[in-house]
Design a protein around this motif. Structure first.
Motif, short mmCIF file in Angstrom:
data_model
loop_
_atom_site.label_atom_id
_atom_site.label_comp_id
_atom_site.label_asym_id
_atom_site.label_seq_id
_atom_site.Cartn_x
_atom_site.Cartn_y
_atom_site.Cartn_z
N ILE A 145 11.40 -2.31 0.11
CA ILE A 145 10.42 -3.39 0.25
C ILE A 145 10.87 -4.44 1.27
O ILE A 145 10.08 -5.26 1.68
CB ILE A 145 10.11 -4.07 -1.11
CG1 ILE A 145 11.34 -4.73 -1.70
CG2 ILE A 145 9.49 -3.10 -2.07
CD1 ILE A 145 11.01 -5.67 -2.84
N LEU A 200 7.39 -6.14 1.67
CA LEU A 200 6.38 -5.71 0.69
C LEU A 200 6.56 -6.42 -0.65
O LEU A 200 6.48 -5.81 -1.71
CB LEU A 200 6.47 -4.19 0.50
CG LEU A 200 6.27 -3.35 1.75
CD1 LEU A 200 6.35 -1.87 1.42
CD2 LEU A 200 4.96 -3.67 2.43
N LEU A 217 4.20 -6.14 -3.85
CA LEU A 217 4.26 -5.06 -4.84
C LEU A 217 4.78 -5.57 -6.19
O LEU A 217 4.55 -4.94 -7.22
CB LEU A 217 5.16 -3.92 -4.35
CG LEU A 217 4.63 -3.10 -3.18
CD1 LEU A 217 5.66 -2.07 -2.77
CD2 LEU A 217 3.32 -2.43 -3.53
N ARG A 218 5.48 -6.70 -6.18
CA ARG A 218 6.02 -7.26 -7.43
C ARG A 218 4.90 -7.67 -8.39
O ARG A 218 5.05 -7.58 -9.59
CB ARG A 218 6.87 -8.50 -7.12
CG ARG A 218 8.12 -8.18 -6.35
CD ARG A 218 8.80 -9.45 -5.91
NE ARG A 218 10.06 -9.16 -5.26
CZ ARG A 218 10.73 -10.05 -4.52
NH1 ARG A 218 10.25 -11.26 -4.35
NH2 ARG A 218 11.87 -9.70 -3.96
N SER A 245 -0.02 -0.32 -7.38
CA SER A 245 1.18 -0.50 -6.56
C SER A 245 1.52 0.72 -5.71
O SER A 245 2.54 0.75 -5.05
CB SER A 245 2.37 -0.85 -7.44
OG SER A 245 2.68 0.25 -8.28
N ARG A 246 0.63 1.75 -5.72
CA ARG A 246 0.89 2.93 -4.90
C ARG A 246 0.62 2.63 -3.43
O ARG A 246 -0.29 1.86 -3.10
CB ARG A 246 0.00 4.09 -5.33
CG ARG A 246 0.41 4.67 -6.67
CD ARG A 246 -0.42 5.86 -7.01
NE ARG A 246 -1.84 5.47 -7.11
CZ ARG A 246 -2.79 6.26 -7.52
NH1 ARG A 246 -2.52 7.51 -7.87
NH2 ARG A 246 -4.04 5.85 -7.58
N LEU A 247 1.40 3.25 -2.56
CA LEU A 247 1.21 3.11 -1.12
C LEU A 247 0.66 4.41 -0.56
O LEU A 247 0.95 5.49 -1.07
CB LEU A 247 2.54 2.77 -0.44
CG LEU A 247 3.19 1.45 -0.85
CD1 LEU A 247 4.58 1.35 -0.24
CD2 LEU A 247 2.33 0.28 -0.43
#
Length: 120
Positions: A53, A102, A105-106, A113-115
């Protein structure tokens, strides 16, 4: 009198400690980091798998922040890439991202939260 270029000397000294076999690491990559752990007189390698991240600094001071979610709880760990404690770094998959950090995402939970995967 001999004039020393201190920055050049430091760079030459650091270059001998840089790891040569590291893959190209990018933000959003899912990586598997092998960390050497010493227990008593035994040494073993424990793997830590997660998404990069953040990446900071350069040369010998390069660090990556790897985040994984374990039983619904997010765990982040900062690794000094060129440390002798790091045994291996393997890129498992790459993701399409448009940010350099990133941290968002927390706050995301579950599937949010998928990329999106990037195919080379």
């Amino acid at each position: 009198m001999l004039k020393l270029d201190t920055q050049k000397t430091i760079t030459n000294l650091e270059s001998s400690f840089l790891k040569k076999n590291l893959p190209a690491l990018r933000i959003g990559d899912t990586v598997k980091v092998g960390v050497k752990i010493i227990e008593g007189n035994k040494e073993r390698v424990q793997f830590y798998e997660g998404i990069i991240i953040a990446q900071k600094n350069s040369s010998i001071n390069t660090t990556i922040t790897v985040r994984k979610v374990l039983q619904g709880i997010g765990i982040e760990r900062v690794f000094l890439i060129h440390s002798p404690k790091i045994d291996s770094v393997t890129v498992i998959r790459s993701s399409k991202v448009r940010r350099s950090k990133l941290y968002y995402l927390r706050d995301l939970k579950g599937k949010a939260s998928r990329l999106k995967q990037k195919f080379n």
